[in-house]
Design a protein around this motif. Structure first.
Motif, mmCIF file in Angstrom:
data_model
loop_
_atom_site.group_PDB
_atom_site.id
_atom_site.type_symbol
_atom_site.label_atom_id
_atom_site.label_comp_id
_atom_site.label_asym_id
_atom_site.label_seq_id
_atom_site.Cartn_x
_atom_site.Cartn_y
_atom_site.Cartn_z
ATOM 1 N N LEU A 1 0.820 -1.209 0.000
ATOM 2 C CA LEU A 1 0.000 0.000 0.000
ATOM 3 C C LEU A 1 0.856 1.263 0.000
ATOM 4 C CD1 LEU A 1 -2.944 -0.948 2.401
ATOM 5 C CD2 LEU A 1 -2.994 -0.695 -0.082
ATOM 6 N N GLN B 1 1.072 2.671 -3.438
ATOM 7 C CA GLN B 1 -0.164 3.014 -4.142
ATOM 8 C C GLN B 1 -0.424 4.522 -4.115
ATOM 9 O OE1 GLN B 1 -2.091 1.018 -5.837
ATOM 10 N NE2 GLN B 1 -1.720 -1.055 -5.084
ATOM 11 N N PRO C 1 0.752 5.890 2.115
ATOM 12 C CA PRO C 1 0.799 5.667 0.669
ATOM 13 C C PRO C 1 1.608 6.746 -0.046
ATOM 14 C CG PRO C 1 -1.450 5.493 1.511
ATOM 15 C CD PRO C 1 -0.623 6.057 2.616
#
Length: 517
Positions: A45, A48, A76
């Protein structure tokens, strides 16, 4: 797995809060379930680029809690939180989560920033399950943004894709096209009924703290292997052909021997100890040629090659565990008399399909009577058009089963099992590859075979047959292609389906209702 309507879910939440778990805790738990899913399926994550779009209701509150967890735990590469509402319009738990997000230092925008367009993950927390009718205004604009404005992104829907009606398989207006959906406590009708079930992406159900006792008696459920796991257990060491039941299948006629043979093979492959196929005398040799394991009995026939009504079937049925009738019988006028008579004199389980689905067929309390119509046959039984049947499959099946005291298996995408007491079970397996002649005959046999082995668990036996029939079709379609699958291939892949279903019944699989075959 139980399926809850919006009203039932609202009542479960209310009673959970009343019992002592605050709504803000339920919201926090929901956020954790989503983040856990993302951490597993979208890892890492930290790499991302995430956009979280939130509405003003509880679904938006879930989104704000998710954003906070992502912000403080995973950091993130980018995280854009967009509130599609005025902050002062938020109330209760949603307002509390907006404040907590602000305290954490995560900014919240009112418009989608230009730099968010290269997002790799979009979280849809705009509208929840309480929405009815088509979305409009700012919410509709946001739904369209999710669908068209993030070309690189996967879409994660919180609870339900925004704009989708929770209590129906149909949708009134535009909705978010999701790659994943994490819903809470239990699936809703939209998650499991077509065509919406095909629009939610991978579906996962997360527990958020509501006691299962609050929703264990609802009338709608999704079939899963855990429901019939005991039927897949190893057989007793002392078992023999007499232990596992004897199925009598009255089927076939001149020129329609394949239907009878496939039904017989379905019962054998499902595990019945013995199977006898009774058919028109001129059809017997051809039926027997399909499998030496099938026993056969010739019956008197008309000049057209159909079975003639007399007491032969009644004599044969004595001592049988299950009587199945219908595949390939033809539409001879005496078939209705044969079926009506059998319903009276045969106390054990009966399965009626195809030509045995005669008008006014009905059961009696305490007797297992399973009917397996496709939508066209259901139209004939109910007097509705096929379109009317398809537009309200659940309501039609449920009303018929309760009024006629039968177990109804309404075939089609998401085959329905409706019981005399009003319960409806929804089967998630199957594939368009099974749209070929003979698959229904195989199902008739499989249902009969499971009923023969488990006469004291008729509901689970029918569910197991329907589930494994669809799963065998799925596995076969993957191996052979959707266009090349034929009905007997389902039986070829049934052992794999049974093994796979037994594995799915394990506790580590609970909550994820997607097959991944």
């Amino acid at each position: 797995m139980n399926v809850l309507t919006t009203a039932e879910m609202r009542e479960v939440d209310r009673r959970t809060i009343e019992m002592g778990i605050p709504g803000v805790v339920l919201m926090e738990n929901a956020a954790h379930r989503v983040v856990e899913f993302l951490a597993e399926h979208c890892a890492p994550l930290a790499e991302q680029r995430i956009v979280v779009l939130c509405g003003k209701g509880n679904n938006g509150g879930d989104g704000l809690a998710i954003a906070r967890l992502l912000f403080i735990r995973f950091h993130p590469r980018s995280l854009q939180v967009v509130l599609v509402a005025a902050p002062e319009d938020l109330r209760g738990d949603a307002a509390a989560n907006l404040k907590m997000l602000d305290v954490c230092g995560c900014p919240v925008a009112r418009q989608i920033p230009a730099e968010a367009r290269n997002a790799t993950l979009v979280i849809d927390a705009l509208l929840g399950t309480g929405v009815t009718g088509a979305a409009g205004g700012a919410m509709l604009d946001a739904i369209r943004e999710i669908n068209h404005g993030f070309p690189l992104a996967k879409v994660m829907a919180v609870d339900i894709p925004s704009g989708m009606a929770a209590d129906s398989g149909e949708t009134a207006g535009e909705f978010v096209r999701a790659d994943y959906t994490v819903t809470f406590t239990a699936p809703k009708p939209a998650h499991v009924l077509p065509p919406n079930c095909d629009r939610v992406g991978q579906l996962v159900v997360g527990a958020i703290g509501s006691p299962p006792s609050l929703y264990e008696d609802v009338w709608m459920s999704l079939v899963e292997p855990l429901m019939f796991a005991s039927l897949l257990a190893p057989r007793p060491r002392a078992g023999h052909k007499g232990t596992f039941g004897h199925v009598l299948i009255v089927a076939g006629s001149r020129g329609k021997t394949g239907a009878a043979a496939m039904s017989g093979l379905g019962a054998l492959r499902a595990g019945a100890g013995l199977v006898t196929v009774a058919s028109a005398a001129s059809a017997i040799a051809e039926i027997a040629s399909h499998a030496p394991e099938l026993m056969t009995e010739p019956l008197a026939e008309s000049a057209e090659g159909s079975i003639v009504f007399n007491d032969e079937v009644e004599k044969l049925a004595k001592g049988m565990t299950v009587l199945a009738m219908g595949p390939g019988l033809g539409r001879h006028p005496e078939i209705a008399m044969l079926v009506s008579s059998a319903l009276e004199y045969f106390p054990q389980a009966m399965v009626l399909d195809a030509d045995a689905l005669v008008d006014q067929v009905a059961g009696k309390a305490g007797r297992v009577r399973v009917l397996t119509p496709h939508p066209g046959e259901m139209s004939r039984l109910t007097g509705k058009t096929t379109d009317e049947v398809q537009q309200d499959r659940v309501g039609t099946a449920r009303a018929f089963a309760t009024s006629r005291a039968v177990t109804l298996v309404l075939k089609g995408e998401r085959t329905l099992l409706a019981f005399p007491d009003g319960r409806v079970w929804i089967n998630p397996t199957g594939t368009p590859a099974m749209g070929t002649g003979g698959t229904g005959d195989v199902l008739t046999g499989m249902i009969s075979g499971f009923l023969a082995q488990f006469p004291k668990q008729p509901d689970e036996a029918v569910a197991a047959a329907v589930y494994l029939h669809g799963l065998g079709g799925e596995i076969g379609a993957r191996a052979l292609g959707e266009k090349s699958l034929i009905a007997t291939d389902i039986l070829k892949y049934l052992p794999d389906a049974i093994s796979f279903a037994a594995a799915l019944a394990g506790p580590e699989k609970r909550g994820d209702i997607s097959h991944g075959v």
